[in-house]
Design a protein around this motif. Structure first.
Motif, PDB file in Angstrom:
ATOM      1  N   ARG A 284      10.898 -10.121  -9.401  1.00 14.89           N
ATOM      2  CA  ARG A 284      10.021  -9.017  -9.027  1.00 14.89           C
ATOM      3  C   ARG A 284       9.377  -9.233  -7.652  1.00 14.89           C
ATOM      4  N   GLU A 285       8.940 -10.455  -7.389  1.00 15.10           N
ATOM      5  CA  GLU A 285       8.309 -10.739  -6.104  1.00 15.10           C
ATOM      6  C   GLU A 285       9.298 -10.632  -4.954  1.00 15.10           C
ATOM      7  N   ASN A 286      10.544 -11.049  -5.195  1.00 17.56           N
ATOM      8  CA  ASN A 286      11.573 -10.889  -4.167  1.00 17.56           C
ATOM      9  C   ASN A 286      11.720  -9.425  -3.772  1.00 17.56           C
ATOM     10  N   MET A 287      11.753  -8.549  -4.775  1.00 19.53           N
ATOM     11  CA  MET A 287      11.938  -7.123  -4.500  1.00 19.53           C
ATOM     12  C   MET A 287      10.721  -6.518  -3.817  1.00 19.53           C
ATOM     13  N   LYS A 288       9.537  -6.928  -4.221  1.00 19.08           N
ATOM     14  CA  LYS A 288       8.325  -6.425  -3.583  1.00 19.08           C
ATOM     15  C   LYS A 288       8.282  -6.832  -2.108  1.00 19.08           C
ATOM     16  N   ALA A 289       8.651  -8.084  -1.834  1.00 16.24           N
ATOM     17  CA  ALA A 289       8.673  -8.564  -0.453  1.00 16.24           C
ATOM     18  C   ALA A 289       9.686  -7.780   0.367  1.00 16.24           C
ATOM     19  N   PHE A 290      10.798  -7.437  -0.259  1.00 18.18           N
ATOM     20  CA  PHE A 290      11.831  -6.696   0.443  1.00 18.18           C
ATOM     21  C   PHE A 290      11.380  -5.271   0.754  1.00 18.18           C
ATOM     22  N   ILE A 291      10.703  -4.634  -0.191  1.00 20.17           N
ATOM     23  CA  ILE A 291      10.167  -3.292   0.051  1.00 20.17           C
ATOM     24  C   ILE A 291       9.204  -3.321   1.234  1.00 20.17           C
ATOM     25  N   LEU A 292       8.341  -4.329   1.253  1.00 19.95           N
ATOM     26  CA  LEU A 292       7.385  -4.473   2.347  1.00 19.95           C
ATOM     27  C   LEU A 292       8.111  -4.604   3.684  1.00 19.95           C
ATOM     28  N   ASP A 293       9.185  -5.403   3.718  1.00 18.96           N
ATOM     29  CA  ASP A 293       9.958  -5.573   4.951  1.00 18.96           C
ATOM     30  C   ASP A 293      10.493  -4.247   5.466  1.00 18.96           C
ATOM     31  N   ILE A 294      11.044  -3.442   4.559  1.00 24.29           N
ATOM     32  CA  ILE A 294      11.649  -2.168   4.952  1.00 24.29           C
ATOM     33  C   ILE A 294      10.609  -1.261   5.599  1.00 24.29           C
ATOM     34  N   PHE A 295       9.442  -1.164   4.985  1.00 28.55           N
ATOM     35  CA  PHE A 295       8.399  -0.289   5.533  1.00 28.55           C
ATOM     36  C   PHE A 295       7.809  -0.860   6.820  1.00 28.55           C
ATOM     37  N   ALA A 296       7.623  -2.179   6.866  1.00 31.10           N
ATOM     38  CA  ALA A 296       7.029  -2.795   8.049  1.00 31.10           C
ATOM     39  C   ALA A 296       7.934  -2.645   9.270  1.00 31.10           C
ATOM     40  N   ALA A 297       9.252  -2.761   9.056  1.00 27.48           N
ATOM     41  CA  ALA A 297      10.183  -2.747  10.179  1.00 27.48           C
ATOM     42  C   ALA A 297      10.662  -1.349  10.557  1.00 27.48           C
ATOM     43  N   GLY A 298      10.522  -0.376   9.636  1.00 23.36           N
ATOM     44  CA  GLY A 298      11.184   0.892   9.864  1.00 23.36           C
ATOM     45  C   GLY A 298      10.313   2.085  10.178  1.00 23.36           C
ATOM     46  N   THR A 299       8.984   1.916  10.219  1.00 26.54           N
ATOM     47  CA  THR A 299       8.132   3.096  10.400  1.00 26.54           C
ATOM     48  C   THR A 299       7.651   3.258  11.841  1.00 26.54           C
ATOM     49  N   ASP A 300       6.751   2.395  12.293  1.00 21.04           N
ATOM     50  CA  ASP A 300       6.160   2.628  13.618  1.00 21.04           C
ATOM     51  C   ASP A 300       7.115   2.348  14.764  1.00 21.04           C
ATOM     52  N   THR A 301       8.141   1.494  14.561  1.00 27.18           N
ATOM     53  CA  THR A 301       9.038   1.143  15.667  1.00 27.18           C
ATOM     54  C   THR A 301       9.784   2.366  16.200  1.00 27.18           C
ATOM     55  N   SER A 302      10.378   3.149  15.308  1.00 29.92           N
ATOM     56  CA  SER A 302      11.117   4.340  15.750  1.00 29.92           C
ATOM     57  C   SER A 302      10.173   5.373  16.354  1.00 29.92           C
ATOM     58  N   ALA A 303       9.007   5.554  15.731  1.00 26.11           N
ATOM     59  CA  ALA A 303       8.040   6.540  16.224  1.00 26.11           C
ATOM     60  C   ALA A 303       7.574   6.187  17.627  1.00 26.11           C
ATOM     61  N   ILE A 304       7.265   4.919  17.864  1.00 33.68           N
ATOM     62  CA  ILE A 304       6.772   4.482  19.173  1.00 33.68           C
ATOM     63  C   ILE A 304       7.855   4.628  20.235  1.00 33.68           C
ATOM     64  N   THR A 305       9.110   4.333  19.873  1.00 27.20           N
ATOM     65  CA  THR A 305      10.209   4.473  20.827  1.00 27.20           C
ATOM     66  C   THR A 305      10.367   5.926  21.277  1.00 27.20           C
ATOM     67  N   VAL A 306      10.313   6.866  20.332  1.00 25.54           N
ATOM     68  CA  VAL A 306      10.431   8.290  20.681  1.00 25.54           C
ATOM     69  C   VAL A 306       9.260   8.720  21.561  1.00 25.54           C
ATOM     70  N   GLU A 307       8.066   8.246  21.243  1.00 23.64           N
ATOM     71  CA  GLU A 307       6.884   8.615  22.028  1.00 23.64           C
ATOM     72  C   GLU A 307       7.013   8.134  23.476  1.00 23.64           C
ATOM     73  N   TRP A 308       7.444   6.880  23.681  1.00 27.84           N
ATOM     74  CA  TRP A 308       7.632   6.362  25.032  1.00 27.84           C
ATOM     75  C   TRP A 308       8.713   7.155  25.771  1.00 27.84           C
ATOM     76  N   ALA A 309       9.814   7.451  25.073  1.00 26.44           N
ATOM     77  CA  ALA A 309      10.924   8.161  25.719  1.00 26.44           C
ATOM     78  C   ALA A 309      10.491   9.556  26.165  1.00 26.44           C
ATOM     79  N   LEU A 310       9.747  10.267  25.318  1.00 23.83           N
ATOM     80  CA  LEU A 310       9.294  11.606  25.691  1.00 23.83           C
ATOM     81  C   LEU A 310       8.320  11.538  26.866  1.00 23.83           C
ATOM     82  N   ALA A 311       7.457  10.513  26.876  1.00 17.69           N
ATOM     83  CA  ALA A 311       6.530  10.342  27.998  1.00 17.69           C
ATOM     84  C   ALA A 311       7.296  10.147  29.302  1.00 17.69           C
ATOM     85  N   GLU A 312       8.350   9.340  29.261  1.00 17.71           N
ATOM     86  CA  GLU A 312       9.162   9.134  30.466  1.00 17.71           C
ATOM     87  C   GLU A 312       9.823  10.445  30.909  1.00 17.71           C
TER      88      GLU A 312
END
Length: 502
Positions: A284-312
């Motif tokens: 169970r802990e393995n799966m919880k840690a994995f869920i956390l990884d997915i959300f931590a790595a996949g949310t703000d990174t893409s959003a911030i990249t699009v924001e910088w690109a549009l600003a440019e």
């Protein structure tokens, strides 16, 4: 006799010196003057990638620092990065110790913080073969398409009202909903109870993990919680664990009554945990840690990249115009740009690459050496924290003409990709520990940016009266903007070709 003796003596001395010089141990990288106790901490600003870049200009592409009592080396050139990630990849496969991250992430049981070994290899295997492979991404394409349509519908309403949009928040909501629906078939933005919004808790976790923890870097503070980070991390972990448990129990209850085709990534993960043929049993802990990884790595990174690109693009209207012309030629005005269009939009791809070059969402890649090795003729000892300054690599004047200028055209001339093989451009890392979500991230960035400029003109400022926007970097491990991008969208297409059910 005296002359012969003298000649023999001089020859012997010369031979000894030559032998000794050929067997001299490689020396340590250069280092600035350090202070007692704090080492070189006084040299770092709130934007450490910039401070380290300035130090590299003085001390070279590989230099040594001490963060408190923690020995570090900083790599700032593509040549040194290549040695670390390719020539000596075996020696740099672990993450440095971060007590707060390891505590929040279930003792490092997730993919991001797990030490290199059989367990980490197993996690990578299931990510690449089942969770984020092409087939699974294709199955979940309708989720991404629906969220893009909802996002464009939201922007269209703002355009009709003539109101501005704070794009960081809007883009974060989009990417969070995509990840949330792909992983657990639920839109996180629809949760009325904030304690159930996983992205908000993950954001809190990211903020605390990204702060400098004295206890990790000064040996005499190891068991002291001087900054209170330990207390905060326990609170975040407790709330996060309760939410994870609730999500998993809901999924398990649904699985009792619904059989059939996989609906989300969590279902795949649970199937793997119940498969007795797997070489490693996920608990169970393995799966919880994995869920956390997915959300931590996949949310703000893409959003911030699009924001910088549009600003440019706002600051470079000729580039914006060329991108729109390409989209109109390939896609037209009667439908929205789709993921399948991306291979036919090379200039849009070049814009994304150029934005990632100047604004990498992971400006510093951290590794920990597991063995002694020689890099750039310098000796790096085992257990040395290694920082590869991706931000510097993208500004290296020996590899980039006019490196501070935003010029997507450079990628029409140079066939460079962002998947870790060209070491002057490493926004997703390189080697065995590079980001496994690269394909998903690139799909989201290209489509989101593409439909935004296809459907709207962007007038900068609360009232749309600014001709340009600032490009100041903010504080954070994912390189956010210092000042969020605020724009008024103006519809370019009338009507915007949204599906009738959006």
């Amino acid at each position: 006799m005296y002359i012969i003796f003298l000649i023999c003596l001089i020859s012997t001395i010369l031979i000894f010196k030559l032998y000794k010089s050929s067997h001299v141990k490689p020396h340590l990288p250069p280092t600035p003057f350090r202070l007692p106790i704090i080492g070189h901490l006084h040299l770092l600003s709130p934007l450490p990638h910039q401070s380290l870049h300035n130090l590299s200009i003085k001390y070279g592409p590989l230099f040594r620092l001490f963060l408190g009592s923690t020995p570090c080396v900083v790599a700032s050139s593509p040549e040194i990065a290549k040695e670390i990630f390719k020539t000596h990849d075996d020696a740099f496969l672990n993450r440095p110790h971060n007590s707060i991250a390891e505590y929040i992430a279930y003792g490092g049981k997730g993919f991001i913080f797990a030490p290199y070994g059989p367990y980490w290899k197993f996690l990578k295997k299931i990510i690449m073969s089942q969770l984020l492979n092409g087939k699974t991404l294709d199955i979940l394409l309708p989720v991404r398409r629906d969220e893009i349509n909802r996002f464009i519908n939201y922007l269209s309403q703002k355009a009709k009202e003539g109101k501005s949009v704070e794009l960081e928040g809007a883009l974060m909501k989009l990417t969070s909903n995509v990840i949330s629906r792909m992983f657990m078939s639920k839109r996180c933005s629809e949760e009325e109870d904030e304690s159930r919004d996983i992205t908000k808790i993950v954001t809190e976790a990211g903020e605390i993990v990204g702060k400098f923890n004295v206890s990790d870097h000064m040996w005499f503070c190891k068991y002291l919680d001087l900054q209170g980070f330990g207390k905060v991390s326990k609170d975040v972990h407790s709330r996060l664990d309760a939410l994870m448990e609730r999500i998993m129990m809901e999924h398990e209850e649904i699985r009792k009554h619904e059989k059939g085709e996989v609906k989300d990534l969590l279902n795949i993960l649970i199937d793997i945990s119940e498969d007795d043929s797997m070489e490693i049993k996920l608990n169970r802990e393995n799966m919880k840690a994995f869920i956390l990884d997915i959300f931590a790595a996949g949310t703000d990174t893409s959003a911030i990249t699009v924001e910088w690109a549009l600003a440019e693009l706002i600051n470079h209207p000729s580039v914006m115009k060329k991108a729109i012309e390409e989209i109109e030629q390939v896609v037209g005005k009667n439908r929205l740009l789709q993921e399948s269009d991306i291979p036919n939009l090379p200039y849009l791809q070049a814009i994304v690459k150029e934005s990632l070059r100047l604004h990498p969402t992971a400006p510093l890649i951290l590794r920990s050496s597991t063995q002694d090795c020689i890099v750039g003729s310098y000796r790096i000892a085992a257990n040395t924290t290694t920082l590869v300054n991706v931000w510097s690599l993208g500004r290296d004047p020996f590899h980039w003409e006019s490196p501070l200028e935003f010029m997507p055209e450079r990628f029409e001339e140079k066939q460079l990709d962002v998947r870790g093989q060209h070491f002057q451009l490493l926004p997703f890392g390189s080697g065995r520990r590079m980001c496994p979500g690269t394909s998903l991230g690139l799909l989201m960035v290209h489509v989101t940016l593409g439909v935004m400029i296809q459907c709207f003109e962007w007038k900068a400022g609360e009232n749309g009266n600014l001709t340009s926007v600032d490009m100041e970097e903010g504080i954070g491990i994912t390189l956010p903007r210092a000042n969020p991008l605020v724009c008024v969208p103006v519809a370019r297409l009338d009507p915007i070709p949204l599906p009738s059910n959006s």
